[in-house]
Design a protein around this motif. Structure first.
Motif, PDB file in Angstrom:
ATOM      1  N   LEU A 191     -41.832  22.831 -40.939  1.00 10.97           N
ATOM      2  CA  LEU A 191     -40.662  22.462 -41.734  1.00 10.97           C
ATOM      3  C   LEU A 191     -39.407  23.165 -41.209  1.00 10.97           C
ATOM      4  N   ALA A 192     -39.553  24.433 -40.858  1.00 12.25           N
ATOM      5  CA  ALA A 192     -38.405  25.193 -40.348  1.00 12.25           C
ATOM      6  C   ALA A 192     -37.927  24.660 -39.000  1.00 12.25           C
ATOM      7  N   SER A 193     -38.851  24.033 -38.248  1.00 15.48           N
ATOM      8  CA  SER A 193     -38.474  23.498 -36.933  1.00 15.48           C
ATOM      9  C   SER A 193     -37.772  22.152 -37.038  1.00 15.48           C
ATOM     10  N   GLY A 194     -37.723  21.582 -38.250  1.00 18.54           N
ATOM     11  CA  GLY A 194     -37.039  20.308 -38.448  1.00 18.54           C
ATOM     12  C   GLY A 194     -37.954  19.150 -38.781  1.00 18.54           C
ATOM     13  N   ALA A 195     -39.265  19.378 -38.818  1.00 20.31           N
ATOM     14  CA  ALA A 195     -40.190  18.304 -39.182  1.00 20.31           C
ATOM     15  C   ALA A 195     -40.018  17.951 -40.656  1.00 20.31           C
ATOM     16  N   ASN A 196     -40.147  16.667 -40.975  1.00 17.65           N
ATOM     17  CA  ASN A 196     -40.070  16.286 -42.379  1.00 17.65           C
ATOM     18  C   ASN A 196     -41.433  16.479 -43.046  1.00 17.65           C
ATOM     19  N   ARG A 256     -43.494  14.389 -44.429  1.00 18.28           N
ATOM     20  CA  ARG A 256     -44.526  13.416 -44.058  1.00 18.28           C
ATOM     21  C   ARG A 256     -45.188  13.790 -42.733  1.00 18.28           C
ATOM     22  N   ASN A 257     -44.381  14.139 -41.738  1.00 20.96           N
ATOM     23  CA  ASN A 257     -44.942  14.522 -40.448  1.00 20.96           C
ATOM     24  C   ASN A 257     -45.712  15.829 -40.545  1.00 20.96           C
ATOM     25  N   THR A 258     -45.213  16.752 -41.363  1.00 23.04           N
ATOM     26  CA  THR A 258     -45.911  18.017 -41.553  1.00 23.04           C
ATOM     27  C   THR A 258     -47.275  17.789 -42.186  1.00 23.04           C
ATOM     28  N   LEU A 259     -47.327  16.907 -43.165  1.00 16.51           N
ATOM     29  CA  LEU A 259     -48.601  16.567 -43.795  1.00 16.51           C
ATOM     30  C   LEU A 259     -49.559  15.969 -42.772  1.00 16.51           C
ATOM     31  N   GLY A 260     -49.051  15.097 -41.912  1.00 11.54           N
ATOM     32  CA  GLY A 260     -49.893  14.485 -40.884  1.00 11.54           C
ATOM     33  C   GLY A 260     -50.459  15.509 -39.918  1.00 11.54           C
ATOM     34  N   ARG A 261     -49.628  16.459 -39.499  1.00 15.38           N
ATOM     35  CA  ARG A 261     -50.101  17.501 -38.584  1.00 15.38           C
ATOM     36  C   ARG A 261     -51.128  18.407 -39.263  1.00 15.38           C
ATOM     37  N   LEU A 262     -50.902  18.702 -40.528  1.00 16.90           N
ATOM     38  CA  LEU A 262     -51.832  19.539 -41.265  1.00 16.90           C
ATOM     39  C   LEU A 262     -53.192  18.851 -41.384  1.00 16.90           C
ATOM     40  N   LYS A 263     -53.190  17.564 -41.702  1.00 17.01           N
ATOM     41  CA  LYS A 263     -54.445  16.812 -41.788  1.00 17.01           C
ATOM     42  C   LYS A 263     -55.142  16.753 -40.427  1.00 17.01           C
ATOM     43  N   LEU A 309     -47.236  16.660 -49.247  1.00 14.94           N
ATOM     44  CA  LEU A 309     -47.539  17.971 -48.680  1.00 14.94           C
ATOM     45  C   LEU A 309     -47.888  18.968 -49.773  1.00 14.94           C
ATOM     46  N   ASP A 310     -47.180  18.918 -50.892  1.00 15.32           N
ATOM     47  CA  ASP A 310     -47.467  19.846 -51.986  1.00 15.32           C
ATOM     48  C   ASP A 310     -48.892  19.665 -52.507  1.00 15.32           C
ATOM     49  N   GLU A 311     -49.334  18.416 -52.611  1.00 19.33           N
ATOM     50  CA  GLU A 311     -50.699  18.159 -53.062  1.00 19.33           C
ATOM     51  C   GLU A 311     -51.719  18.757 -52.090  1.00 19.33           C
ATOM     52  N   ALA A 312     -51.476  18.561 -50.808  1.00 10.91           N
ATOM     53  CA  ALA A 312     -52.411  19.051 -49.797  1.00 10.91           C
ATOM     54  C   ALA A 312     -52.469  20.575 -49.795  1.00 10.91           C
ATOM     55  N   ARG A 313     -51.310  21.218 -49.909  1.00  9.26           N
ATOM     56  CA  ARG A 313     -51.297  22.680 -49.891  1.00  9.26           C
ATOM     57  C   ARG A 313     -51.992  23.230 -51.133  1.00  9.26           C
ATOM     58  N   ALA A 314     -51.800  22.586 -52.270  1.00 10.76           N
ATOM     59  CA  ALA A 314     -52.475  23.025 -53.493  1.00 10.76           C
ATOM     60  C   ALA A 314     -53.983  22.840 -53.372  1.00 10.76           C
ATOM     61  N   LYS A 315     -54.409  21.743 -52.784  1.00 11.75           N
ATOM     62  CA  LYS A 315     -55.838  21.489 -52.630  1.00 11.75           C
ATOM     63  C   LYS A 315     -56.462  22.502 -51.659  1.00 11.75           C
ATOM     64  N   LEU A 316     -55.746  22.832 -50.609  1.00 15.05           N
ATOM     65  CA  LEU A 316     -56.247  23.840 -49.670  1.00 15.05           C
ATOM     66  C   LEU A 316     -56.430  25.186 -50.358  1.00 15.05           C
TER      67      LEU A 316
END
Length: 321
Positions: free
Chosen positions: A258-263, A265-272, A298-305
């Motif tokens: 996120l700090a690098s400029g990724a939105n 949606r893309n951050t969620l994709g990379r995390l998955k 992304l918030d849902e994924a981070r909470a689930k993790l």
């Protein structure tokens, strides 16, 4: 690995254990080189470390990887990368992706070792002698019989060292990994040879060393499930990464993206994507991937993790599906 080992990923992994990650060198995602100059912003997008001397914040050098089949344009791209501060250039003659191969890049050059030599020679001539020019190949296109010829072609072109993935292009990522073919190439050249392919744990490193004769290794997919593998191989860490620090690592990775400029949606994709690859090696990551792969935010994924990886360790781990 294109679309996987981005600058944020490299930043997080090399910072592990207070910067004692065990990683000695990183390679950027490939920069595609066609019959035109590659502009500076493309290099900086693929290798943001160029803005700080070609190293991660933990001080690990990052070579710029180039992918293409035209010697002239590959040499020009290498010149630009070096001018921007690249500490080395890596040449990708191993990518098995159909779209890459059909546009004269990656493993398609393995069908003609003379082309491997020509591109390597052109880039070597364009790069200052004190900077490494390295080559990454597979053991062949359809079968491993040409691996010695390909390795000798890379050496004749002036490669500083050679990394070999122990599968053919035809195999993609199907078993087996042919460490003996890597060994034949290693015995046929005087430059260092780096073994690659299914290095998922310390035992597999020992097996690769024994069967190939190599003493250096490139770890790709294995680091997604076992980011501690580099440090364990060097003896500075003994145990696998526990779920809690792994969750913290993934959390930092998302923040870094996120700090690098990724939105989001893309951050969620990379995390998955990280979870999907880690699922091959860890039961907790398999559960995490199964539970996160259909989440939309992304918030849902981070909470689930956090729910999965920070659970009470006395609770049984049930795999979905």
């Amino acid at each position: 690995m294109d679309g996987v080992t981005d600058g944020s990923y490299r930043e997080c992994l090399t910072a592990l254990f207070g910067g004692r990650s065990g990683i000695s060198l990183c390679v950027s995602e490939f920069v595609r080189v066609t019959r035109q100059p590659v502009v500076e912003r493309v290099f900086l997008r693929h290798c943001p470390e160029l803005a700080r001397g070609g190293k991660t914040r933990a001080g690990v050098p990052v070579f710029v990887q180039l992918l293409g089949g035209e010697p002239h344009w590959m040499a020009r791209a290498a010149e630009t990368a070096v001018a921007l501060g690249a500490p080395g250039i890596d040449l990708n003659f191993g990518c098995p992706a159909k779209t890459v191969n059909s546009s004269d890049g990656g493993a398609t050059l393995l069908k003609d070792p003379c082309r491997v030599e020509a591109v390597t020679r052109a880039v070597r001539a364009a790069v200052p002698a004190e900077l490494p020019v390295t080559v990454k190949i597979r053991v062949g296109w359809e079968d491993p019989s040409p691996v010695v010829e390909i390795a000798r072609a890379a050496e004749a072109g002036g490669a500083s060292w050679l990394t070999i993935h122990g599968r053919t292009r035809r195999q993609l990522y199907k078993p087996p990994v042919d460490y003996e073919a890597i060994g034949r190439a290693q015995a046929a050249v005087s430059m260092a040879v780096v073994a690659n392919g299914d290095l998922f744990g310390v035992p597999s490193l020992f097996e690769a060393a024994q069967r190939s004769g190599c003493t250096a290794f490139m770890i790709g997919r294995g680091a997604m499930g076992r980011p501690e593998l580099f440090a364990r191989a060097r003896g500075t860490q003994r145990a696998a990464l526990d779920p809690r620090p792994f969750e913290a690592l993934l959390d930092v990775y998302a923040d870094t993206l996120l700090a690098s400029g990724a939105n989001e949606r893309n951050t969620l994709g990379r995390l998955k994507q990280w979870l999907r690859m880690a699922a091959m090696l860890r039961a907790d990551m398999k559960l995490a991937f199964e539970q996160c792969k259909r989440l939309q935010t992304l918030d849902e994924a981070r909470a689930k993790l956090r729910e999965i990886l920070l659970r009470d360790p006395s609770e049984p781990l049930e795999l979905a599906g």
